[in-house]
Enzyme design. Structure first.
Site, short mmCIF file in Angstrom:
data_model
loop_
_atom_site.label_atom_id
_atom_site.label_comp_id
_atom_site.label_asym_id
_atom_site.label_seq_id
_atom_site.Cartn_x
_atom_site.Cartn_y
_atom_site.Cartn_z
N ASP A 142 0.84 -1.21 0.00
CA ASP A 142 0.00 0.00 0.00
C ASP A 142 0.87 1.26 0.00
OD1 ASP A 142 -2.32 1.45 0.03
OD2 ASP A 142 -2.75 1.13 2.15
N ASN B 152 -10.52 -2.47 -6.08
CA ASN B 152 -9.66 -1.63 -6.93
C ASN B 152 -10.15 -1.69 -8.38
OD1 ASN B 152 -6.55 -2.65 -5.29
ND2 ASN B 152 -7.85 -0.89 -4.85
C1 FPP Z 1 -1.82 0.24 -3.42
O1 FPP Z 1 -1.31 1.55 -3.41
C2 FPP Z 1 -1.25 -0.50 -4.54
C3 FPP Z 1 -1.93 -0.96 -5.61
C4 FPP Z 1 -3.41 -0.75 -5.78
C5 FPP Z 1 -1.24 -1.63 -6.70
C6 FPP Z 1 -0.06 -2.50 -6.36
C7 FPP Z 1 0.65 -2.78 -7.58
C8 FPP Z 1 2.01 -2.79 -7.77
C9 FPP Z 1 3.01 -2.66 -6.71
C10 FPP Z 1 2.47 -2.85 -9.15
C11 FPP Z 1 2.81 -3.99 -9.88
C12 FPP Z 1 2.25 -5.31 -9.73
C13 FPP Z 1 2.79 -6.38 -10.38
C14 FPP Z 1 2.13 -7.69 -10.25
C15 FPP Z 1 4.00 -6.29 -11.22
P1 FPP Z 1 -2.30 2.76 -3.70
O2 FPP Z 1 -2.25 3.08 -5.13
O3 FPP Z 1 -3.63 2.43 -3.15
O4 FPP Z 1 -1.60 3.89 -2.93
P2 FPP Z 1 -2.26 5.04 -2.05
O5 FPP Z 1 -2.87 4.36 -0.85
O6 FPP Z 1 -1.08 5.86 -1.71
O7 FPP Z 1 -3.26 5.72 -2.92
#
Ligand code: FPP
Length: 251
Positions: A30, A78
Site C-alpha cells: 500500500d 480496486n
Molecule cells: C496500493 O497503493 C497499490 C496498488 C493498488 C497496486 C499495487 C501494484 C504494484 C506494486 C504494481 C505492480 C504489480 C505487479 C504484479 C508487477 P495505492 O495506489 O492504493 O496507494 P495510495 O494508498 O497511496 O493511494
C-alpha cells in the site's frame, strides 16, 4: 563501492537466510500513490517504483528461505473503483512482469500463481498469466502468488459455489462438509496459511487479503510506503515475527 555494498547486502541476507521461521509471507503493498505525490511525481510513478520494490523483495524472500510469497496487487474493489487509465497502467506493469521478466522467475526457480477472478481482467492479461503459470509450473524453489482481482470474501464465495455444484451433481454429501473441504476449494489449496502478513503505508487493516487463510497469521504494520520498503525493513518484520508467540488458540 558497488561491490562492497553488494557484499554487505549478501552478508545481511545470509545472516537471515533460512532463519526467519516464515514459510509463507503475505504483503499488502500500500501507499504507491502517496509515495509518488510526496516525491512530486505523477501518482502512477508510485506503481512503477512499487513494481521495482516487488522484484527486490521477492528475491530477498527467496534468500531468506520464505518459500511462498503472496502479494496483494489488485483487489476486486480496486478493479471497479480505480480510474480506467490507472488500471491500464497497472495491467501494463503486470504484463511486463509476466512476459519480460518471466525468464528471471524461471532462473530463480520461482513458480507463479495468480489468485483471483479472471473475469473482468483484459484478455491480453489473462493470456500472459496463463502462459506464466504454465511456464513456471515445474519450478520448485518457491512460489510467488499475485492476488489480482482478488477478494477474500469472493474467494470463499467461489469455493462455496464449487462445493454447491458438487452437491447438485451428487458428488458431495452436505453433511460431510468441514473446514478442510472449504480449504480444498480455495484458489490455491496447496498453499499453507500465511505465517506473517505485512501491510505498508500506515493503514492497520487487512482489507480482504487471504481472509480464510489469515485467521492465525501474525500482522505487521509499517508506516513506510511500499515503493520505499527495503530488505532491511523486511528483516525488521521477520525479527519481530520471531519474538511473537503463536498459540493458535492454545495456551
Ligand atoms: C496500493 O497503493 C497499490 C496498488 C493498488 C497496486 C499495487 C501494484 C504494484 C506494486 C504494481 C505492480 C504489480 C505487479 C504484479 C508487477 P495505492 O495506489 O492504493 O496507494 P495510495 O494508498 O497511496 O493511494
Amino acid at each position: 563501492m558497488v561491490s562492497i555494498q553488494k557484499n554487505s547486502a549478501m552478508k545481511h541476507a545470509t545472516k537471515h537466510a533460512k532463519t526467519s521461521g516464515v514459510t509463507h509471507l503475505g504483503i499488502i503493498m500500500d501507499g504507491n500513490r502517496r509515495w509518488a505525490r510526496a516525491q512530486g511525481l505523477p501518482p502512477f510513478k508510485g506503481h512503477e517504483q512499487g513494481a521495482k520494490t516487488l522484484k527486490v523483495i521477492a528475491r530477498a524472500c527467496q534468500d531468506r528461505g520464505i518459500t511462498i510469497f503472496t502479494v496483494y496487487a489488485l483487489s476486486t474493489e480496486n478493479l471497479t473503483q480505480r480510474a480506467h487509465k490507472e488500471l491500464e497502467f497497472l495491467f501494463g506493469l503486470m504484463k511486463h512482469a509476466f512476459t519480460k521478466e518471466l525468464d528471471e522467475f524461471v532462473a530463480q526457480g520461482a513458480r507463479i500463481k495468480v489468485l483471483g477472478r479472471r473475469e473482468g481482467l483484459p484478455s491480453s492479461l489473462i493470456d500472459v498469466i496463463r502462459h506464466a503459470e504454465d511456464a513456471t509450473a515445474d519450478c520448485t524453489k518457491g512460489t510467488i502468488q499475485f492476488c489480482i482481482n482478488y477478494g477474500g470474501r469472493a474467494e470463499i464465495v467461489d469455493a462455496v459455489k464449487a462445493i454447491g455444484r458438487e452437491i447438485a451433481n451428487n458428488k458431495r454429501d452436505p453433511n460431510h462438509i468441514d473446514e478442510s473441504i472449504i480449504a480444498a476449494h480455495l484458489y490455491n489449496p496447496d498453499a499453507p496459511d500465511p505465517d506473517l502478513i505485512i501491510r505498508t503505508s500506515g493503514e492497520q487493516r487487512v482489507s480482504g487479503f487471504l481472509t480464510w487463510q489469515s485467521v492465525y497469521s501474525e500482522l505487521y504494520f509499517t508506516p513506510t510506503p511500499w515503493p520505499a520498503f527495503t530488505t532491511e525493513e523486511l528483516d525488521k518484520a521477520l525479527d519481530e515475527y520471531k519474538k511473537r508467540s503463536r498459540r493458535f488458540g492454545g495456551s
